[in-house]
Design a protein around this motif. Structure first.
Motif, PDB file in Angstrom:
ATOM      1  N   GLU A  15       0.848  -1.264  -0.067  1.00 11.90           N
ATOM      2  CA  GLU A  15      -0.040   0.127  -0.002  1.00 11.90           C
ATOM      3  C   GLU A  15       0.663   1.199   0.066  1.00 11.90           C
ATOM      4  OE1 GLU A  15      -2.816   0.743  -0.612  1.00 11.90           O
ATOM      5  OE2 GLU A  15      -4.211  -1.119  -0.179  1.00 11.90           O
ATOM      6  N   ASP A  16       2.001   1.376   0.748  1.00 12.43           N
ATOM      7  CA  ASP A  16       2.668   2.633   0.844  1.00 12.43           C
ATOM      8  C   ASP A  16       3.330   2.898  -0.324  1.00 12.43           C
ATOM      9  OD1 ASP A  16       2.269   3.705   3.216  1.00 12.43           O
ATOM     10  OD2 ASP A  16       3.825   2.781   4.167  1.00 12.43           O
ATOM     11  N   PRO A  20      -3.748   5.550  -4.114  1.00 17.06           N
ATOM     12  CA  PRO A  20      -3.815   6.981  -4.006  1.00 17.06           C
ATOM     13  C   PRO A  20      -3.129   7.524  -2.442  1.00 17.06           C
ATOM     14  CG  PRO A  20      -5.968   6.194  -3.305  1.00 17.06           C
ATOM     15  CD  PRO A  20      -4.950   5.139  -3.713  1.00 17.06           C
ATOM     16  N   ASN A  21      -2.869   6.714  -1.692  1.00 10.51           N
ATOM     17  CA  ASN A  21      -2.509   7.144  -0.292  1.00 10.51           C
ATOM     18  C   ASN A  21      -0.993   6.512   0.192  1.00 10.51           C
ATOM     19  OD1 ASN A  21      -4.856   8.163   0.200  1.00 10.51           O
ATOM     20  ND2 ASN A  21      -6.001   6.012   0.638  1.00 10.51           N
ATOM     21  N   GLY A  22      -0.305   5.975  -0.501  1.00  9.73           N
ATOM     22  CA  GLY A  22       0.792   5.583  -0.333  1.00  9.73           C
ATOM     23  C   GLY A  22       1.939   6.519   0.055  1.00  9.73           C
ATOM     24  N   LEU A  24       5.113   6.707  -0.160  1.00 13.69           N
ATOM     25  CA  LEU A  24       6.028   6.417  -1.136  1.00 13.69           C
ATOM     26  C   LEU A  24       5.416   5.841  -2.457  1.00 13.69           C
ATOM     27  CD1 LEU A  24       8.883   7.017  -1.956  1.00 13.69           C
ATOM     28  CD2 LEU A  24       9.574   5.144  -0.600  1.00 13.69           C
ATOM     29  N   ALA A  25       4.152   6.681  -2.782  1.00 14.58           N
ATOM     30  CA  ALA A  25       3.567   5.974  -3.799  1.00 14.58           C
ATOM     31  C   ALA A  25       4.374   6.073  -5.229  1.00 14.58           C
ATOM     32  CB  ALA A  25       2.129   6.576  -3.961  1.00 14.58           C
ATOM     33  N   VAL A  26       4.474   5.070  -5.898  1.00 15.14           N
ATOM     34  CA  VAL A  26       5.194   5.223  -7.394  1.00 15.14           C
ATOM     35  C   VAL A  26       3.821   5.475  -8.414  1.00 15.14           C
ATOM     36  CG1 VAL A  26       6.204   3.667  -9.066  1.00 15.14           C
ATOM     37  CG2 VAL A  26       6.533   3.374  -6.709  1.00 15.14           C
ATOM     38  N   THR A  27       3.940   6.489  -9.221  1.00 10.48           N
ATOM     39  CA  THR A  27       2.998   6.768  -9.961  1.00 10.48           C
ATOM     40  C   THR A  27       2.481   5.473 -11.005  1.00 10.48           C
ATOM     41  OG1 THR A  27       3.846   8.915 -10.331  1.00 10.48           O
ATOM     42  CG2 THR A  27       2.557   8.077 -11.948  1.00 10.48           C
ATOM     43  N   ASN A  28       1.177   5.402 -10.982  1.00 11.53           N
ATOM     44  CA  ASN A  28       0.532   4.362 -11.893  1.00 11.53           C
ATOM     45  C   ASN A  28       1.105   2.897 -11.056  1.00 11.53           C
ATOM     46  OD1 ASN A  28      -0.708   5.971 -13.545  1.00 11.53           O
ATOM     47  ND2 ASN A  28       1.014   6.025 -14.700  1.00 11.53           N
TER      48      ASN A  28
END
Length: 227
Positions: A15-16, A20-22, A24-28
């Motif tokens: 999840e991180d 939409p909420n991570g 350290l979210a990786v785009t797409n």
């Protein structure tokens, strides 16, 4: 095929690392799960997911270094067992804390088809992008045992997917090749933190002996016909 015993490694689909909420979210990053689920249904000898599983005081967190900023700052990490060996590493936001919602595999992943979930990055003293071991060698600080797991299963070929392409996935592929497995990174099944760095990462991966392949290429098609 008796001489083809493939394994799948799904790297850090947590999840991180996902919108939409991570933290350290990786785009797409979430978009790759459908194809990964398709691979999970293929006849692998073993299917392994890895998870970053960090303690609060992990060395990769910028918050644990006074005045440092995530993404921007790089620190020199000293091998805690040999102060003459060092490794430069980028600092990150707090992510994938042990037992936290952000450390969970995303629910869209068909986790029931996994044979094993391997936790990594548990030693607060070292960064560990690779699911095999930390970057130090003299001596190594932490070994996950992944090489032994694969060799005990008589794995010949390793397929690598997941997040993120330019960090943990890259290092998973490089180390799998280093350990003597025929290694394939399925490009549609990963996304990069920094897409502009991906071409150079691809060159580094292929120099290691690993191969970057496509879902519609012969390396993946072979899985569908394996007996």
């Amino acid at each position: 095929m008796a001489n083809f015993r493939p394994a799948l490694i799904v790297v850090d689909l947590q999840e991180d690392f996902c919108p939409p909420n991570g933290s350290l979210a990786v785009t797409n990053g979430r978009d790759i799960v459908t194809l990964i689920n398709k691979l999970l249904a293929s006849p692998f000898v073993v299917r392994i997911a890895t998870k970053d599983w960090h303690p609060q005081d992990h060395i990769s967190f910028a918050i644990n270094h006074q005045g440092k900023k995530p993404f921007e700052d790089i620190i020199t990490i000293v091998n805690p067992l040999n102060e003459s060996e060092t490794n430069d590493s980028r600092l990150w936001p707090v992510h994938c804390i042990q037992g936290s919602p952000g450390a969970e595999l995303i629910p869209e992943l068909h986790a029931s088809q996994l044979d094993l979930v391997l936790e990594k990055g548990t030693d607060p003293r070292v960064e560990m992008y690779s699911p095999f071991y930390d970057p130090f060698t003299s001596p190594r600080v932490y070994d996950s045992g992944l090489t032994k797991i694969l060799k005990d299963k008589q794995v010949t070929d390793v397929y690598v997917v997941g997040l993120a392409a330019d960090y943990c996935v890259k290092n998973a592929a490089i180390d799998a090749a280093k350990e003597g497995f025929k290694t394939y990174l399925v490009e549609e099944c990963t996304r990069a933190v920094d897409p502009s760095a991906w071409p150079e990462c691809k060159r580094e991966i292929e120099t290691s002996g690993a191969k970057i392949v496509s879902m519609d290429g012969p390396e993946v098609s072979r899985l569908m016909t394996a007996q």
